[in-house]
Design an enzyme around this catalytic site. Structure first.
Site, PDB file in Angstrom:
ATOM      1  N   CYS A  18      41.265  13.065 -20.460  1.00 37.86           N
ATOM      2  CA  CYS A  18      40.805  13.832 -21.439  1.00 37.86           C
ATOM      3  C   CYS A  18      41.777  13.290 -22.761  1.00 37.86           C
ATOM      4  O   CYS A  18      42.834  13.811 -22.531  1.00 37.86           O
ATOM      5  CB  CYS A  18      40.627  15.353 -21.278  1.00 37.86           C
ATOM      6  SG  CYS A  18      40.173  16.078 -22.780  1.00 37.86           S
ATOM      7  N   CYS A  26      43.189  20.141 -27.583  1.00 39.38           N
ATOM      8  CA  CYS A  26      42.596  21.229 -26.858  1.00 39.38           C
ATOM      9  C   CYS A  26      43.104  21.252 -25.599  1.00 39.38           C
ATOM     10  O   CYS A  26      43.594  20.312 -24.966  1.00 39.38           O
ATOM     11  CB  CYS A  26      41.056  20.702 -26.568  1.00 39.38           C
ATOM     12  SG  CYS A  26      40.154  21.981 -25.436  1.00 39.38           S
ATOM     13  N   CYS A 102      33.619  16.399 -24.970  1.00 43.63           N
ATOM     14  CA  CYS A 102      34.550  16.938 -23.933  1.00 43.63           C
ATOM     15  C   CYS A 102      33.733  16.570 -22.447  1.00 43.63           C
ATOM     16  O   CYS A 102      32.498  16.875 -22.087  1.00 43.63           O
ATOM     17  CB  CYS A 102      34.148  18.592 -24.133  1.00 43.63           C
ATOM     18  SG  CYS A 102      34.788  19.458 -22.871  1.00 43.63           S
ATOM     19  N   GLN A 225      26.031  32.001 -13.803  1.00 41.89           N
ATOM     20  CA  GLN A 225      27.275  31.214 -13.425  1.00 41.89           C
ATOM     21  C   GLN A 225      27.552  30.017 -14.296  1.00 41.89           C
ATOM     22  O   GLN A 225      26.548  29.363 -14.495  1.00 41.89           O
ATOM     23  CB  GLN A 225      27.326  31.137 -12.126  1.00 41.89           C
ATOM     24  CG  GLN A 225      26.867  32.468 -11.154  1.00 41.89           C
ATOM     25  CD  GLN A 225      27.968  33.221 -10.890  1.00 41.89           C
ATOM     26  OE1 GLN A 225      29.083  33.105 -11.098  1.00 41.89           O
ATOM     27  NE2 GLN A 225      27.759  34.262 -10.095  1.00 41.89           N
ATOM     28  N   CYS A 360      35.074  37.028  -9.227  1.00 47.35           N
ATOM     29  CA  CYS A 360      35.903  36.110 -10.030  1.00 47.35           C
ATOM     30  C   CYS A 360      37.341  36.471 -10.562  1.00 47.35           C
ATOM     31  O   CYS A 360      37.824  35.819 -11.202  1.00 47.35           O
ATOM     32  CB  CYS A 360      35.137  35.741 -11.377  1.00 47.35           C
ATOM     33  SG  CYS A 360      34.674  37.238 -12.563  1.00 47.35           S
TER      34      CYS A 360
HETATM   35  C1  LIG Z   1      29.656  38.189 -12.691  1.00 47.96           C
HETATM   36  S1  LIG Z   1      27.880  38.657 -13.334  1.00 47.96           S
HETATM   37  C2  LIG Z   1      27.018  38.517 -11.765  1.00 47.96           C
HETATM   38  C3  LIG Z   1      25.438  38.185 -12.036  1.00 47.96           C
HETATM   39  C4  LIG Z   1      24.854  37.728 -10.834  1.00 47.96           C
HETATM   40  N1  LIG Z   1      25.081  38.273  -9.471  1.00 47.96           N
HETATM   41  C5  LIG Z   1      24.646  36.244 -10.792  1.00 47.96           C
HETATM   42  O1  LIG Z   1      24.882  35.555  -9.896  1.00 47.96           O
HETATM   43  O2  LIG Z   1      24.423  35.620 -11.912  1.00 47.96           O
HETATM   44  C6  LIG Z   1      28.098  40.605 -13.486  1.00 47.96           C
HETATM   45  C7  LIG Z   1      26.641  41.041 -13.865  1.00 47.96           C
HETATM   46  O3  LIG Z   1      27.062  42.547 -14.133  1.00 47.96           O
HETATM   47  C8  LIG Z   1      26.335  43.230 -14.928  1.00 47.96           C
HETATM   48  N2  LIG Z   1      26.883  44.524 -15.183  1.00 47.96           N
HETATM   49  C9  LIG Z   1      28.033  44.760 -15.963  1.00 47.96           C
HETATM   50  N3  LIG Z   1      28.145  46.242 -15.748  1.00 47.96           N
HETATM   51  C10 LIG Z   1      27.375  46.737 -15.058  1.00 47.96           C
HETATM   52  C11 LIG Z   1      26.912  48.053 -14.372  1.00 47.96           C
HETATM   53  N4  LIG Z   1      27.788  48.948 -14.701  1.00 47.96           N
HETATM   54  N5  LIG Z   1      26.096  48.021 -13.573  1.00 47.96           N
HETATM   55  C12 LIG Z   1      25.231  47.082 -13.227  1.00 47.96           C
HETATM   56  N6  LIG Z   1      25.258  45.909 -13.716  1.00 47.96           N
HETATM   57  C13 LIG Z   1      26.458  45.644 -14.450  1.00 47.96           C
HETATM   58  C14 LIG Z   1      26.284  42.051 -15.922  1.00 47.96           C
HETATM   59  O4  LIG Z   1      25.286  42.357 -17.260  1.00 47.96           O
HETATM   60  C15 LIG Z   1      26.061  40.886 -15.416  1.00 47.96           C
HETATM   61  O5  LIG Z   1      24.854  40.310 -15.216  1.00 47.96           O
END
Ligand SMILES: C[S@@+](CC[C@H](N)C(=O)[O-])C[C@H]1O[C@@H](n2cnc3c(N)ncnc32)[C@H](O)[C@@H]1O
Length: 401
Positions: A18, A26, A102, A225, A360
């Site tokens: 890179c 960066c 990038c 994701q 994550c």
């Molecule tokens: C890490 S993402 C996972 C999304 C999904 N499982 C995927 O694989 O794409 C976390 C998700 O949790 C939702 N979220 C955040 N706070 C929340 C809550 N209190 N209750 C329900 N969903 C929530 C966010 O909008 C987001 O879509």
């Protein structure tokens, strides 16, 4: 049995060149000078250390994808000057650094950046100047589907910027035929965030993410994701685990646009009846998940019922468990903060036999596991969702003791 599209550590070799990193322009990819295979080993070692008190019966080999071209979403800061914009990041003095080549971005995104820069130059709009708090153009977000379709979002400071882009809508559509969604987001506040709440659609309303077995629909502000290849592997792996557990009822909490729920629903057939309930705070994401479910024929098909509900995950779980509604298995995939004390306590007391937790952030995962002492970690696996950085996804299967 579903076979993974990636074999563990299959693509992990070499160091990615890179020139932005080498020139000190960066430093986002902190570990780019380490071979990909060593990055993954280091992440796995760290993850094992963080989860040491919950040592799984089995650590499965990490799932590793490509070390370049893997990001499906670019969040490009606009810098430079009117007629000569840069698209990339801002340096510590808030000057634009152009990162159009990038190598971690998908090829479709790299290809479209020069066109976007040329288009913005043509508008003669000023990039937003953070120090002077003047100017219009803040960010351009680009998301690429495996098909090559694109979602393009411009983030501007004011109505003036929005009007200027809206008036050039037809030109944009002609310039970027792969764009199926184009929108403008208003961010009038001087805040260190990437977007505001108001979004005006100029074209389409959702990007079709054609994964291997399911098409998901992303609206401009929905979460997805960032690494499509590894996300597909994660969804398939979790679906395989869920099939082994063979629950007749399954919750997917924090379901986003429905990836886990729909992969797990797909696994059942006429002999195995399964009810899958996805829960997510974003109403838009829930609408998208319902479209995918309808396209897959759920709802009309006997054997599998799939429903998606817009709600807070904790409140949904507490309310349903209080009335005796208890699924055989729960998937949780929360934001970095984890599922927290209340939901952990509800799951701990629920008597639910199996929980699949995709995280994550191993640090908050470890805290949540501390709060569920009745559960033992059967299996754990690292998914290298964010190569060249310290970040990772880890999925664990919990079983009640
Ligand atoms: C890490 S993402 C996972 C999304 C999904 N499982 C995927 O694989 O794409 C976390 C998700 O949790 C939702 N979220 C955040 N706070 C929340 C809550 N209190 N209750 C329900 N969903 C929530 C966010 O909008 C987001 O879509």
């Amino acid at each position: 049995m579903t076979s993974l599209p990636l074999t563990p550590t299959s693509a992990a070799h070499g160091v990615l060149d890179c020139h932005y990193f080498d020139e000190g322009l960066c430093r986002s990819c902190t570990f780019i000078e380490t071979t990909h295979i060593d990055q993954v080993s280091n992440k796995e070692a760290w993850c094992r250390e963080v989860l040491a008190d919950h040592s799984p019966d089995v650590w499965l080999p990490a799932v590793v994808g490509a070390d370049s071209d893997f990001r499906n979403r670019a969040k490009l800061a606009v810098g430079g000057s009117a007629g000569a914009v840069t698209l990339g990041i801002l340096d510590q003095d808030f000057h634009g650094v152009d990162l159009r080549e990038c190598g971690i971005q998908s090829a479709q995104i790299r290809t479209v950046i020069p066109t976007l820069a040329g288009f913005l130059d043509h508008t003669n709009l000023d990039p937003y100047d953070i120090k002077a708090r003047r100017g219009e153009l803040k960010f351009v977000h680009v998301t690429a589907a495996p098909s090559g379709d694109l979602m393009i979002r411009f983030v501007v400071r004011s109505q003036h910027g929005l009007d200027a882009l809206r008036s050039r809508r037809d030109q944009l559509i002609e310039l970027i035929p792969m764009a199926t969604v184009i929108s403008v987001n208003l961010l009038p506040e001087h805040k260190a965030v990437l977007e505001g709440s108001h979004e005006e659609l100029l074209l389409g309303d959702s990007l079709r993410m054609n994964l291997d077995r399911v098409d998901l629909h992303l609206r401009p502000q929905s979460f997805f994701q960032t690494n499509t290849e590894v996300a597909i592997a994660l969804y398939n792996q979790v679906a395989e685990w869920v099939d082994e557990i063979s629950p007749s009822s399954l919750w997917d909490l924090y379901c986003g646009v429905g990836g886990f729920a729909l992969y797990c629903a797909k696994e059942s057939d006429q002999q195995t009846s399964r009810t899958v309930t996805g829960v997510e705070l974003s109403e838009q994401a829930i609408e998208s998940a319902k479209i995918s479910a309808a396209e897959l024929g759920f709802g009309t098909q006997s054997g599998t019922t799939v429903e998606f509900i817009a709600d807070d995950a904790t409140e949904f779980a507490e309310a349903n468990l209080a009335t005796g509604e208890r699924p055989d298995c729960v998937i949780v995939n929360p934001p970095r903060r984890g599922i927290g004390a209340r939901l952990s306590a509800a799951l701990e007391e629920s008597g639910i036999d199996h929980i699949v937790y995709s995280s994550c952030n191993p640090l908050t995962l470890a805290k949540d596991l501390d709060r569920m002492p009745s559960c033992t970690v059967e299996r754990a696996q690292v998914f290298d969702m964010f190569p060249h950085t310290k970040h990772l996804e880890v999925a664990v299967v919990l079983r009640r003791r």
